[in-house]
Design an enzyme around this catalytic site. Structure first.
Site, PDB file in Angstrom:
ATOM      1  N   GLN A 124       0.842  -1.197   0.000  1.00  0.00           N
ATOM      2  CA  GLN A 124       0.000   0.000   0.000  1.00  0.00           C
ATOM      3  C   GLN A 124       0.876   1.245   0.000  1.00  0.00           C
ATOM      4  O   GLN A 124       1.572   1.516   0.984  1.00  0.00           O
ATOM      5  CB  GLN A 124      -0.868  -0.012   1.267  1.00  0.00           C
ATOM      6  CG  GLN A 124      -1.761   1.189   1.431  1.00  0.00           C
ATOM      7  CD  GLN A 124      -2.465   1.188   2.795  1.00  0.00           C
ATOM      8  OE1 GLN A 124      -1.943   0.640   3.760  1.00  0.00           O
ATOM      9  NE2 GLN A 124      -3.628   1.793   2.853  1.00  0.00           N
ATOM     10  N   GLY A 125       0.847   1.994  -1.071  1.00  0.00           N
ATOM     11  CA  GLY A 125       1.664   3.203  -1.170  1.00  0.00           C
ATOM     12  C   GLY A 125       0.839   4.439  -0.878  1.00  0.00           C
ATOM     13  O   GLY A 125       0.434   5.163  -1.805  1.00  0.00           O
ATOM     14  N   TYR A 126       0.558   4.690   0.389  1.00  0.00           N
ATOM     15  CA  TYR A 126      -0.179   5.892   0.794  1.00  0.00           C
ATOM     16  C   TYR A 126       0.758   6.904   1.446  1.00  0.00           C
ATOM     17  O   TYR A 126       0.925   8.006   0.977  1.00  0.00           O
ATOM     18  CB  TYR A 126      -1.285   5.531   1.806  1.00  0.00           C
ATOM     19  CG  TYR A 126      -2.577   5.005   1.242  1.00  0.00           C
ATOM     20  CD1 TYR A 126      -2.656   4.434  -0.018  1.00  0.00           C
ATOM     21  CD2 TYR A 126      -3.739   5.065   2.002  1.00  0.00           C
ATOM     22  CE1 TYR A 126      -3.853   3.939  -0.502  1.00  0.00           C
ATOM     23  CE2 TYR A 126      -4.947   4.578   1.522  1.00  0.00           C
ATOM     24  CZ  TYR A 126      -4.999   4.016   0.275  1.00  0.00           C
ATOM     25  OH  TYR A 126      -6.183   3.539  -0.193  1.00  0.00           O
ATOM     26  N   SER A 127       1.365   6.490   2.599  1.00  0.00           N
ATOM     27  CA  SER A 127       2.111   7.448   3.418  1.00  0.00           C
ATOM     28  C   SER A 127       3.345   7.968   2.702  1.00  0.00           C
ATOM     29  O   SER A 127       3.973   7.255   1.916  1.00  0.00           O
ATOM     30  CB  SER A 127       2.558   6.784   4.725  1.00  0.00           C
ATOM     31  OG  SER A 127       1.472   6.241   5.393  1.00  0.00           O
ATOM     32  N   SER A 159       4.707  -1.313   4.085  1.00  0.00           N
ATOM     33  CA  SER A 159       4.906  -2.642   4.678  1.00  0.00           C
ATOM     34  C   SER A 159       5.095  -3.677   3.579  1.00  0.00           C
ATOM     35  O   SER A 159       4.298  -3.750   2.630  1.00  0.00           O
ATOM     36  CB  SER A 159       3.699  -3.044   5.521  1.00  0.00           C
ATOM     37  OG  SER A 159       3.465  -2.103   6.528  1.00  0.00           O
ATOM     38  N   GLU A 242     -13.995  -4.136   6.292  1.00  0.00           N
ATOM     39  CA  GLU A 242     -13.493  -4.931   7.414  1.00  0.00           C
ATOM     40  C   GLU A 242     -13.180  -4.106   8.649  1.00  0.00           C
ATOM     41  O   GLU A 242     -12.313  -4.453   9.429  1.00  0.00           O
ATOM     42  CB  GLU A 242     -12.240  -5.729   6.981  1.00  0.00           C
ATOM     43  CG  GLU A 242     -12.430  -6.589   5.764  1.00  0.00           C
ATOM     44  CD  GLU A 242     -13.509  -7.641   5.961  1.00  0.00           C
ATOM     45  OE1 GLU A 242     -13.613  -8.173   7.068  1.00  0.00           O
ATOM     46  OE2 GLU A 242     -14.244  -7.918   4.997  1.00  0.00           O
ATOM     47  N   SER A 388      -3.824   6.691  13.793  1.00  0.00           N
ATOM     48  CA  SER A 388      -3.264   6.611  15.154  1.00  0.00           C
ATOM     49  C   SER A 388      -4.378   6.747  16.202  1.00  0.00           C
ATOM     50  O   SER A 388      -5.499   7.182  15.908  1.00  0.00           O
ATOM     51  CB  SER A 388      -2.232   7.716  15.347  1.00  0.00           C
ATOM     52  OG  SER A 388      -2.891   8.967  15.382  1.00  0.00           O
ATOM     53  N   GLU A 390      -4.613   8.910  18.483  1.00  0.00           N
ATOM     54  CA  GLU A 390      -5.056  10.308  18.603  1.00  0.00           C
ATOM     55  C   GLU A 390      -6.107  10.626  17.538  1.00  0.00           C
ATOM     56  O   GLU A 390      -7.106  11.299  17.807  1.00  0.00           O
ATOM     57  CB  GLU A 390      -3.866  11.273  18.450  1.00  0.00           C
ATOM     58  CG  GLU A 390      -2.903  11.282  19.626  1.00  0.00           C
ATOM     59  CD  GLU A 390      -1.955  10.086  19.644  1.00  0.00           C
ATOM     60  OE1 GLU A 390      -1.915   9.318  18.656  1.00  0.00           O
ATOM     61  OE2 GLU A 390      -1.260   9.909  20.653  1.00  0.00           O
TER      62      GLU A 390
END
Ligand SMILES: Cc1cc2nc3c(=O)[nH]c(=O)nc-3n(C[C@H](O)[C@H](O)[C@H](O)COP(=O)(O)OP(=O)(O)OC[C@H]3O[C@@H](n4cnc5c(N)ncnc54)[C@H](O)[C@@H]3O)c2cc1C
Length: 403
Positions: A124-127, A159, A242, A388, A390
């Site tokens: 997954q290439g998001y961040s 990841s 999910e 997160s 928060e």
């Protein structure tokens, strides 16, 4: 939709399947909390695929069994507590369902079959270095040139990018409009020229994270999912899939089993920790929290079963489930005391040799001690990834409590 008796019989079938099919080397690696090799993940996934359970939650017309949240939950719990590998959610729960909902028939025909039989691994290439919680500020650019996009930028924390055949990626296709309105969702072949994967070694020692650099990577236009600049709504919908699994009940129970095993084998003042007041009190507190989480998750499952739309209040499952995982890992480390200090390599993943057949199994508690510190560090990521704590609290405060 299954009824309760059917859920129980599914659970029994899953248990029998695991007893018959889960290879011992894979079970022992998971039981001891060590890192699996890619080959071990794939071997287990293919066994599930043969049984039809790898994508049991996909609709029937796409090769699934149409499992709802209750069936999926039962499957997860049985597989987790019997030390099966966790399935790669990015592949089976994210890109699979995205393509089912938004993919063209050509994209579905091309990509879903290799996922169903565990031939393709996705990342997954998001961040990005400056876009995590504030994902909409992502800067990776994709410029359209004829029938292709040319992509330049950097992703981070990706990841298992080093395992991946494909990456689904958020890219900026229009820098002139409101941030959310200029993002597109692209499928990138990891073998494309210009893709470089560089590892980031975490404090836990596991090889999970990577930086992915994209330099003039050419992506055919047919790899755009949805419309150009529709990527933000696709990314948001992906988070809905999910969501009920985020309580991580099975994963918590697996950690409870490890904490219990340590408590039974480690002695203090001449008696096992499970008889010592401090350990009993902490174990009981976490057990009660887990029961409460399970009861709360069951309410959500019941609502999903009744066809209700689940709103932002589901954030509480993610919040509680991920925090509880960390508390179990901390209890295990505290119970082991100095025995948790040696920081053994947590991973067999790079070892050349397979475990020797017939060799005596390492005692469970010793195996857990060897990786306890690594696992405790690893668990820190649960309250960061996928939004997160928060951010979850912000959602609950603003969208549920109206503060
Ligand atoms: C185990 C793990 C696996 C991951 N895998 C992937 C992956 O495969 N692909 C991928 O794209 N990304 C992945 N990530 C990255 C993950 O999505 C980001 O780490 C996450 O979104 C947080 O972004 P950040 O790290 O940039 O932290 P930041 O967003 O910079 O946050 C730093 C701190 O500030 C707090 N904070 C930020 N905004 C607010 C706010 N508005 N209000 C209150 N507090 C705030 C955060 O809670 C955090 O404590 C993974 C992360 C982990 C830990």
């Amino acid at each position: 939709m299954f009824d309760t008796t059917e859920i129980e019989s599914l659970r029994a079938e899953v248990r029998a399947f695991i007893d018959a099919k889960l290879p011992a080397d894979i079970r022992d690696t998971v039981r001891a909390g060590r890192e699996l090799k890619k080959e071990q993940h794939v071997r287990w996934q293919r066994l599930l695929a043969e049984r039809g359970w790898l994508v049991g939650h996909w609709p029937g017309e796409f090769g699934g069994l149409g499992w709802g949240a209750a069936e999926r939950n039962a499957f997860d719990e049985e597989t987790c507590t019997r030390f099966c590998p966790e399935l790669n959610a990015i592949t089976f729960d994210m890109i699979g369902p995205v393509l089912i909902r938004f993919g063209t028939p050509t994209q579905q025909a091309r990509f879903l079959a290799p996922i169903r039989c565990s031939e393709h691994w996705w990342c997954q290439g998001y961040s990005e270095p400056n876009a995590g919680s504030d994902l909409a500020s992502l800067a990776t650019r994709a410029e359209r040139r004829g029938d292709r996009y040319v992509v330049n930028g950097q992703k981070i924390w990706t990841s298992y990018a080093h395992y991946a055949d494909w990456m689904f990626c958020l890219v900026r296709t229009d820098p002139t409009v409101k941030q959310q309105e200029g993002i597109s969702f692209l499928l990138i072949d990891m073998k494309s020229p210009g893709v470089t994967v560089r590892p980031i070694l975490g404090i836990h020692g596991w090889r999970i994270f990577n930086e992915v650099f994209l330099e003039n990577v050419e992506v055919p236009r047919e790899n755009l999912v949805g419309r150009e600049n529709q990527g933000w709504s696709i990314a948001k919908s992906l988070l809905e899939f999910e969501r009920l699994r985020l309580a991580r009940i099975g994963e918590n129970k697996r950690r409870m089993a490890r904490a219990r095993a340590v408590g039974e084998s480690v002695c203090e003042a001449g008696e096992p920790l499970v008889r010592r007041p401090w350990f009993r009190a902490r174990f009981a507190e976490l057990d009660v929290r887990l029961l409460a989480l399970e009861a709360n998750a069951a309410r959500f499952l019941e609502r999903a079963r009744a066809g209700e739309t689940i709103g932002p209040e589901v954030s509480q499952l993610k919040l509680r489930g991920s925090e509880l995982i960390q508390l179990w890992e901390q209890l295990t480390v505290d119970a082991l005391g100095p025995d948790a200090l040696p920081f053994a390599p947590p991973s067999d993943a790079d070892a050349d040799s397979a475990p020797v057949a017939g060799a005596p199994a390492e005692p469970f508690a010793d195996a857990i001690a060897a990786t306890a510190s690594a696992r405790r560090f690893l668990s820190r990521g649960y309250t960061i990834a996928g939004g997160s704590s928060e951010i979850q609290r912000n959602i609950l405060a603003k969208q549920v409590l109206g503060l």
